[in-house]
Design a protein around this motif. Structure first.
Motif, PDB file in Angstrom:
ATOM      1  N   HIS A 291      -3.658  -5.967  -1.440  1.00 42.04           N
ATOM      2  CA  HIS A 291      -2.926  -4.708  -1.477  1.00 42.04           C
ATOM      3  C   HIS A 291      -3.421  -3.820  -0.352  1.00 42.04           C
ATOM      4  O   HIS A 291      -4.529  -3.975   0.153  1.00 42.04           O
TER       5      HIS A 291
ATOM      6  N   LYS B 114       5.298  -7.553  -7.445  1.00 45.51           N
ATOM      7  CA  LYS B 114       4.184  -6.647  -7.167  1.00 45.51           C
ATOM      8  C   LYS B 114       3.285  -6.502  -8.393  1.00 45.51           C
ATOM      9  O   LYS B 114       2.057  -6.572  -8.289  1.00 45.51           O
TER      10      LYS B 114
ATOM     11  N   TYR C 100      -2.963 -12.968  -2.082  1.00 41.68           N
ATOM     12  CA  TYR C 100      -2.386 -11.635  -2.214  1.00 41.68           C
ATOM     13  C   TYR C 100      -3.444 -10.578  -1.908  1.00 41.68           C
ATOM     14  O   TYR C 100      -4.611 -10.746  -2.270  1.00 41.68           O
TER      15      TYR C 100
ATOM     16  N   VAL D 165       1.513   1.423  -3.853  1.00 45.10           N
ATOM     17  CA  VAL D 165       0.759   0.415  -3.119  1.00 45.10           C
ATOM     18  C   VAL D 165       1.698  -0.632  -2.521  1.00 45.10           C
ATOM     19  O   VAL D 165       2.775  -0.890  -3.049  1.00 45.10           O
ATOM     20  N   CYS D 166       1.264  -1.188  -1.429  1.00 41.93           N
ATOM     21  CA  CYS D 166       1.987  -2.299  -0.804  1.00 41.93           C
ATOM     22  C   CYS D 166       1.227  -3.577  -1.136  1.00 41.93           C
ATOM     23  O   CYS D 166      -0.003  -3.606  -1.086  1.00 41.93           O
ATOM     24  N   ILE D 167       1.949  -4.615  -1.488  1.00 41.32           N
ATOM     25  CA  ILE D 167       1.348  -5.918  -1.766  1.00 41.32           C
ATOM     26  C   ILE D 167       1.873  -6.906  -0.733  1.00 41.32           C
ATOM     27  O   ILE D 167       3.079  -6.979  -0.479  1.00 41.32           O
TER      28      ILE D 167
ATOM     29  N   LEU E 173      -0.655  -7.457  -8.744  1.00 42.86           N
ATOM     30  CA  LEU E 173      -1.643  -6.455  -9.163  1.00 42.86           C
ATOM     31  C   LEU E 173      -2.411  -6.932 -10.399  1.00 42.86           C
ATOM     32  O   LEU E 173      -3.614  -6.689 -10.523  1.00 42.86           O
TER      33      LEU E 173
END
Length: 168
Positions: free
Chosen positions: A56, A110, A54, A139-141, A114
């Motif tokens: 971000h 998400k 993952y 934010v984009c994950i 995070l």
């Protein structure tokens, strides 16, 4: 898709060693098919957990455009890069994975990603929940599911692991 076998299989790392490197390293390089078919590679921080990777990023940009157009990616981590000029070589250890990227839309997914990132990069820091909650909608994950993974180390490191008197 059939992935190539490593040419120097003697230098291959085990799956467990590859995963250990992915779990402990702090930066890697994501490669995607970028604009005009040119490769686009970008360094980034990430977390690897439960067989997934993952990271971000901002909600728009080259990475996300590329992933939206073609979800096939590769990701490389260098675990060791020790130059030995007197031997005209480098003692290296690295992992590369090939997989599929997916932009997470679900708030629960998400948040979980995070939290994994916070565990890795800011363990025990106060204000964690506030930071995650404040970033969740901004934010984009991206999640990468590996399809193939290999690790390789310098032949000198392979030889160091052999018991004394062992043959090459």
């Amino acid at each position: 898709m059939t992935f190539r076998e490593m040419r120097r299989s003697r230098q291959a790392l085990s799956q467990a060693d590859c995963e250990k490197i992915l779990k402990t390293a702090t930066a890697g390089v994501l490669a995607v098919t970028g604009d005009g078919g040119y490769p686009y590679a970008v360094p980034l921080s990430y977390v690897y957990a439960e067989g997934r990777l993952y990271f971000h990023c901002a909600g728009s940009g080259h990475k996300l455009d590329a992933i939206s157009a073609d979800d096939r990616v590769s990701f490389c981590v260098i675990d060791q890069d020790e130059i030995h000029p007197e031997k005209f070589t480098t003692f290296f250890r690295s992992v590369i994975l090939f997989g599929r990227a997916r932009i997470l839309e679900d708030a629960g997914e998400k948040r979980a990603a995070l939290e994994l990132l916070a565990d890795k990069y800011s363990p025990g820091q106060s204000g964690r929940e506030e930071e995650i909650s404040g970033q969740l909608n901004r934010v984009c994950i991206v999640e990468i599911t590996p399809e193939h993974m290999t690790g390789k180390e310098a032949i000198e490191l392979v030889k160091q692991k052999k018991p004394s008197g062992g043959k090459s």
